[in-house]
Design a protein around this motif. Structure first.
Motif, short mmCIF file in Angstrom:
data_model
loop_
_atom_site.label_atom_id
_atom_site.label_comp_id
_atom_site.label_asym_id
_atom_site.label_seq_id
_atom_site.Cartn_x
_atom_site.Cartn_y
_atom_site.Cartn_z
N ILE A 201 0.85 -1.19 0.00
CA ILE A 201 0.00 0.00 0.00
C ILE A 201 0.88 1.24 0.00
CG2 ILE A 201 -1.60 1.36 1.43
CD1 ILE A 201 -2.83 -1.29 2.36
N TYR A 233 -7.30 4.49 4.60
CA TYR A 233 -6.32 3.45 4.92
C TYR A 233 -6.83 2.54 6.05
CZ TYR A 233 -1.96 1.39 6.67
OH TYR A 233 -0.98 0.51 7.10
N THR A 245 3.24 -1.01 4.09
CA THR A 245 2.70 0.30 3.74
C THR A 245 3.82 1.34 3.66
OG1 THR A 245 0.59 -0.22 4.81
CG2 THR A 245 1.10 2.12 4.47
#
Length: 277
Positions: A201, A233, A245
């Motif tokens: 991500i 998120y 992430t």
């Protein structure tokens, strides 16, 4: 190796702090095009980072959406870099940036047709065969609505992953920017996204095009992550679970500690997931 949690985009001015960082789960992302050289200080710097932290190589020039295959010489150079630093993650964009041998400075969208899907699948498979590993493909930012789509973007990405074996990189700021610019709900897009294929991500900041009276957001990577993006998120990882992430910052780059503060926010969000499980 400790499981990856949250990382930051590496900038050379942060070398000393990055090498000294001891926080669990941290990783660093670089654009491989800056390091595809035969030697010198840039490659030595990357070697030092690779010895200290897991790396992600996030490409910007393969032009997977082009009508021609990725350049074989470029792929060979990229493969040498991968073999050298053994990155934990490798990714590229769902976009095109090459036309008749000319490289353009933007990651451009294209109509999502059956022909385009077959072409992108072929380009991704060629890339993965040349690199000897799967890559992940990132959803783009949009600034205007294109005509001629036969697939929704989420379905197109799901089919791309299924046919090519690639992973997906979900850039949540890109979703927020595109939703604002094109007039759809970011939550609906994310609810339809094939999270089972997501390997990474991205979170980033964005800017406003003042000439459009605030009606156009720009994926500028020159600001802190917006609160609206943080909320999206949290929504995503509540469903997807633990996904590495990255905090992206490419303009108006702050001190390393400020980037790490944002990184810690993502790290804490994932830690809460583990504690609740």
């Amino acid at each position: 190796m400790t499981a990856l949690t949250a990382g930051v985009g590496f900038k050379p001015q942060h070398l000393d702090e990055a090498l000294a960082c001891t926080e669990a789960g941290v990783w660093l992302e670089v654009h491989p095009e800056n390091y595809m050289v035969d030697g010198g200080p840039r490659l030595a710097m990357l070697d030092a980072l690779a010895a200290r932290h897991p790396l992600s190589l996030h490409g910007v020039s393969l032009s997977l959406g082009s009508a021609v295959p990725p350049d074989a010489t470029h792929l060979a150079r990229l493969r040498r870099l991968l073999d050298r630093v053994e990155p934990a993650l490798v990714s590229e964009h769902l976009a095109w940036s090459v036309y008749e041998g000319r490289y353009l400075p933007d990651l451009l969208p294209f109509p999502r047709t059956a022909e385009a899907l077959a072409r992108v699948v072929d380009n991704v498979q060629r890339t993965q065969e040349a690199l000897g590993r799967a890559i992940s493909v990132e959803n783009p930012s949009h600034y205007l609505a294109l005509e001629g789509h036969a697939w929704s973007e989420t379905d197109f990405l799901a089919e791309l992953a299924a046919r090519s074996g690639c992973g997906l990189l979900l850039d949540i700021n890109n979703v927020h920017v595109s939703a604002h610019n094109l007039g759809f709900r970011a939550e609906d897009y994310l609810d339809a996204f094939p999270l089972h294929a997501v390997t990474e991500i991205h979170l980033a900041g964005h800017g406003v095009d003042e000439t459009r009276d605030g009606r156009l957001l720009i994926d500028s990577h020159d600001a802190a992550v917006d609160d609206a993006v943080w909320l999206l998120y949290e929504r995503v990882i509540a469903r997807a679970g633990h996904v590495p992430t990255l905090i992206e910052r490419d303009g108006d780059v702050p001190a390393f500690d400020r980037l790490m503060d944002e990184r810690r926010r993502a790290h804490r969000a994932m830690s809460r997931l583990r504690e609740a499980a």
